[in-house]
Design a protein around this motif. Structure first.
Motif, PDB file in Angstrom:
ATOM      1  N   LEU A  47       0.837  -1.204   0.000  1.00 66.05           N
ATOM      2  CA  LEU A  47       0.000   0.000   0.000  1.00 66.05           C
ATOM      3  C   LEU A  47       0.869   1.251   0.000  1.00 66.05           C
ATOM      4  O   LEU A  47       0.606   2.210  -0.737  1.00 66.05           O
ATOM      5  CB  LEU A  47      -0.913  -0.012   1.224  1.00 66.05           C
ATOM      6  CG  LEU A  47      -1.957   1.089   1.287  1.00 66.05           C
ATOM      7  CD1 LEU A  47      -3.003   0.894   0.203  1.00 66.05           C
ATOM      8  CD2 LEU A  47      -2.633   1.103   2.651  1.00 66.05           C
ATOM      9  N   TYR A 104      -1.591  12.937  -7.024  1.00 65.91           N
ATOM     10  CA  TYR A 104      -2.712  12.495  -6.205  1.00 65.91           C
ATOM     11  C   TYR A 104      -3.829  13.534  -6.110  1.00 65.91           C
ATOM     12  O   TYR A 104      -5.005  13.220  -6.288  1.00 65.91           O
ATOM     13  CB  TYR A 104      -2.211  12.132  -4.802  1.00 65.91           C
ATOM     14  CG  TYR A 104      -3.262  11.482  -3.931  1.00 65.91           C
ATOM     15  CD1 TYR A 104      -3.698  10.181  -4.188  1.00 65.91           C
ATOM     16  CD2 TYR A 104      -3.813  12.159  -2.849  1.00 65.91           C
ATOM     17  CE1 TYR A 104      -4.650   9.576  -3.384  1.00 65.91           C
ATOM     18  CE2 TYR A 104      -4.767  11.555  -2.044  1.00 65.91           C
ATOM     19  CZ  TYR A 104      -5.180  10.266  -2.313  1.00 65.91           C
ATOM     20  OH  TYR A 104      -6.127   9.678  -1.523  1.00 65.91           O
ATOM     21  N   SER A 148      -4.888   2.031 -12.521  1.00 70.92           N
ATOM     22  CA  SER A 148      -4.120   2.115 -11.283  1.00 70.92           C
ATOM     23  C   SER A 148      -5.034   2.293 -10.075  1.00 70.92           C
ATOM     24  O   SER A 148      -4.830   1.674  -9.024  1.00 70.92           O
ATOM     25  CB  SER A 148      -3.119   3.270 -11.360  1.00 70.92           C
ATOM     26  OG  SER A 148      -2.432   3.432 -10.135  1.00 70.92           O
ATOM     27  N   ALA A 149      -6.043   3.135 -10.209  1.00 69.08           N
ATOM     28  CA  ALA A 149      -6.982   3.386  -9.112  1.00 69.08           C
ATOM     29  C   ALA A 149      -7.768   2.123  -8.776  1.00 69.08           C
ATOM     30  O   ALA A 149      -7.975   1.800  -7.594  1.00 69.08           O
ATOM     31  CB  ALA A 149      -7.925   4.518  -9.479  1.00 69.08           C
ATOM     32  N   GLU A 207      -6.803  -0.879  -9.281  1.00 65.88           N
ATOM     33  CA  GLU A 207      -5.854  -1.812  -8.666  1.00 65.88           C
ATOM     34  C   GLU A 207      -5.633  -1.480  -7.195  1.00 65.88           C
ATOM     35  O   GLU A 207      -5.591  -2.376  -6.343  1.00 65.88           O
ATOM     36  CB  GLU A 207      -4.526  -1.771  -9.430  1.00 65.88           C
ATOM     37  CG  GLU A 207      -3.542  -2.854  -9.036  1.00 65.88           C
ATOM     38  CD  GLU A 207      -4.002  -4.262  -9.368  1.00 65.88           C
ATOM     39  OE1 GLU A 207      -3.542  -5.205  -8.702  1.00 65.88           O
ATOM     40  OE2 GLU A 207      -4.846  -4.412 -10.287  1.00 65.88           O
ATOM     41  N   ARG A 208      -5.483  -0.190  -6.885  1.00 71.01           N
ATOM     42  CA  ARG A 208      -5.283   0.230  -5.485  1.00 71.01           C
ATOM     43  C   ARG A 208      -6.466  -0.176  -4.624  1.00 71.01           C
ATOM     44  O   ARG A 208      -6.291  -0.574  -3.468  1.00 71.01           O
ATOM     45  CB  ARG A 208      -5.087   1.743  -5.386  1.00 71.01           C
ATOM     46  CG  ARG A 208      -3.728   2.253  -5.788  1.00 71.01           C
ATOM     47  CD  ARG A 208      -3.457   3.648  -5.224  1.00 71.01           C
ATOM     48  NE  ARG A 208      -4.499   4.611  -5.538  1.00 71.01           N
ATOM     49  CZ  ARG A 208      -4.576   5.282  -6.683  1.00 71.01           C
ATOM     50  NH1 ARG A 208      -3.678   5.075  -7.630  1.00 71.01           N
ATOM     51  NH2 ARG A 208      -5.547   6.159  -6.883  1.00 71.01           N
ATOM     52  N   ARG A 209      -7.649  -0.077  -5.179  1.00 68.29           N
ATOM     53  CA  ARG A 209      -8.840  -0.353  -4.376  1.00 68.29           C
ATOM     54  C   ARG A 209      -9.009  -1.830  -4.048  1.00 68.29           C
ATOM     55  O   ARG A 209      -9.819  -2.185  -3.198  1.00 68.29           O
ATOM     56  CB  ARG A 209     -10.081   0.209  -5.069  1.00 68.29           C
ATOM     57  CG  ARG A 209     -10.094   1.729  -5.068  1.00 68.29           C
ATOM     58  CD  ARG A 209     -11.477   2.310  -5.208  1.00 68.29           C
ATOM     59  NE  ARG A 209     -12.367   1.850  -4.153  1.00 68.29           N
ATOM     60  CZ  ARG A 209     -13.634   2.235  -4.060  1.00 68.29           C
ATOM     61  NH1 ARG A 209     -14.152   3.074  -4.934  1.00 68.29           N
ATOM     62  NH2 ARG A 209     -14.395   1.793  -3.090  1.00 68.29           N
ATOM     63  N   HIS A 211      -8.106   1.280   5.015  1.00 72.39           N
ATOM     64  CA  HIS A 211      -7.035   0.369   4.613  1.00 72.39           C
ATOM     65  C   HIS A 211      -6.653  -0.612   5.722  1.00 72.39           C
ATOM     66  O   HIS A 211      -5.992  -1.622   5.454  1.00 72.39           O
ATOM     67  CB  HIS A 211      -5.789   1.170   4.208  1.00 72.39           C
ATOM     68  CG  HIS A 211      -5.974   1.973   2.961  1.00 72.39           C
ATOM     69  ND1 HIS A 211      -5.777   3.345   2.913  1.00 72.39           N
ATOM     70  CD2 HIS A 211      -6.352   1.609   1.712  1.00 72.39           C
ATOM     71  CE1 HIS A 211      -6.013   3.776   1.684  1.00 72.39           C
ATOM     72  NE2 HIS A 211      -6.358   2.746   0.939  1.00 72.39           N
ATOM     73  N   GLN A 226       2.258   1.841  -3.423  1.00 67.89           N
ATOM     74  CA  GLN A 226       1.257   2.328  -4.372  1.00 67.89           C
ATOM     75  C   GLN A 226       1.000   3.817  -4.184  1.00 67.89           C
ATOM     76  O   GLN A 226       0.844   4.564  -5.151  1.00 67.89           O
ATOM     77  CB  GLN A 226      -0.034   1.521  -4.246  1.00 67.89           C
ATOM     78  CG  GLN A 226       0.106   0.098  -4.761  1.00 67.89           C
ATOM     79  CD  GLN A 226      -1.232  -0.578  -4.964  1.00 67.89           C
ATOM     80  OE1 GLN A 226      -2.262  -0.091  -4.558  1.00 67.89           O
ATOM     81  NE2 GLN A 226      -1.202  -1.735  -5.613  1.00 67.89           N
ATOM     82  N   PHE A 227       0.941   4.271  -2.943  1.00 64.59           N
ATOM     83  CA  PHE A 227       0.697   5.695  -2.698  1.00 64.59           C
ATOM     84  C   PHE A 227       1.952   6.530  -2.958  1.00 64.59           C
ATOM     85  O   PHE A 227       1.849   7.678  -3.391  1.00 64.59           O
ATOM     86  CB  PHE A 227       0.153   5.923  -1.286  1.00 64.59           C
ATOM     87  CG  PHE A 227      -1.321   5.668  -1.195  1.00 64.59           C
ATOM     88  CD1 PHE A 227      -2.229   6.602  -1.674  1.00 64.59           C
ATOM     89  CD2 PHE A 227      -1.812   4.498  -0.659  1.00 64.59           C
ATOM     90  CE1 PHE A 227      -3.583   6.379  -1.614  1.00 64.59           C
ATOM     91  CE2 PHE A 227      -3.180   4.252  -0.592  1.00 64.59           C
ATOM     92  CZ  PHE A 227      -4.066   5.198  -1.081  1.00 64.59           C
ATOM     93  N   ASP A 247      -8.527  -2.321  -0.420  1.00 57.55           N
ATOM     94  CA  ASP A 247      -9.472  -1.733   0.526  1.00 57.55           C
ATOM     95  C   ASP A 247     -10.047  -2.800   1.456  1.00 57.55           C
ATOM     96  O   ASP A 247     -10.282  -3.948   1.049  1.00 57.55           O
ATOM     97  CB  ASP A 247     -10.620  -1.047  -0.218  1.00 57.55           C
ATOM     98  CG  ASP A 247     -10.168   0.185  -0.979  1.00 57.55           C
ATOM     99  OD1 ASP A 247      -9.034   0.638  -0.756  1.00 57.55           O
ATOM    100  OD2 ASP A 247     -10.962   0.700  -1.791  1.00 57.55           O
TER     101      ASP A 247
END
Length: 225
Positions: A5, A16, A181-182, A184-186, A121, A8-9, A189
């Motif tokens: 995580l 962002y 990408s967004a 994928e990040r989620r 998260h 990714q950020f 969650d």
């Protein structure tokens, strides 16, 4: 909080803020409601921003309380670089690079703790534990305002929320790379239901707690010690 995580950020830190508005369909209502509920009876309140990222929520609060003493904590130093750029050399803004789920806070209590799009998260156990920590960090009568993502009451609603969100961002000006990408990040969650989070807040010792705004999976919580 996982290293994945953080990576990714770190990777999206520079863009962002530009991405956040199109990625949050209810952006204006979401943040204006959260900011409106940050009410303290001091001109220079001590405020802690948990998972502060680039400091967007803190910036809204600072407009309301120009003399606020802000402390921003985030696991991503790259995100905090964005906050440092946002606030410049403001002596009333301090930064902590660390994992807010395990960080040992010390010093004077805070008049308010705020957070946006960060706590979801954590594992549910860590969310509950963090709410206890936040309760201990607040002055008597202090408040906690959390603008975050929530789970639906069933898999049906979670599926519908996801479909609507993906449709909305696909119609935005965001590039396909950013959208992928967004999404994928989620996948990282760990959304919890409103009911569970309110229960955890009361179990932590808060005298008052409610969900004061909700749009699909985006919600704003308010709690008072």
């Amino acid at each position: 909080m996982s290293d994945l995580l953080k990576k990714q950020f770190d990777a999206v830190a520079q863009s962002y803020d530009l991405q956040r508005r199109p990625l949050i369909p209810c952006f204006d209502d979401f943040y204006s409601t959260a900011t409106a509920w940050v009410n303290v009876d001091k001109n220079s309140p001590r405020i802690l921003d948990i998972g502060a990222g680039t400091g967007l929520f803190s910036a809204y609060v600072q407009q309301k309380y120009p003399e606020a003493q802000l402390t921003l904590i985030d696991i991503s130093e790259e995100m905090l670089k964005g906050a440092r750029t946002r606030f410049g050399e403001d002596p009333n803004v301090q930064y902590i690079s660390g994992d807010f789920a395990t960080y040992c806070f010390d010093g004077q209590p805070y008049d308010a703790v705020i957070s946006s799009l960060a706590i979801h998260h954590l594992t549910h156990e860590d969310k509950s534990r963090l709410f206890h920590t936040i309760h201990t960090l607040l002055t008597d009568g202090g408040i906690f305002v959390n603008a975050d993502q929530v789970a639906g009451t069933s898999d049906y609603f979670d599926k519908r929320y996801k479909e609507q969100w993906e449709h909305t961002i696909s119609q935005s000006e965001l590039s396909n790379e950013v959208i992928v990408s967004a999404i994928e990040r989620r996948k990282l969650d760990r959304n919890a239901t409103i009911e569970d989070q309110l229960n955890w807040l009361y179990e932590a010792g808060f005298a008052e707690a409610d969900c004061i705004y909700k749009y699909n999976e985006f919600a704003v919580f308010f709690a008072q010690k």
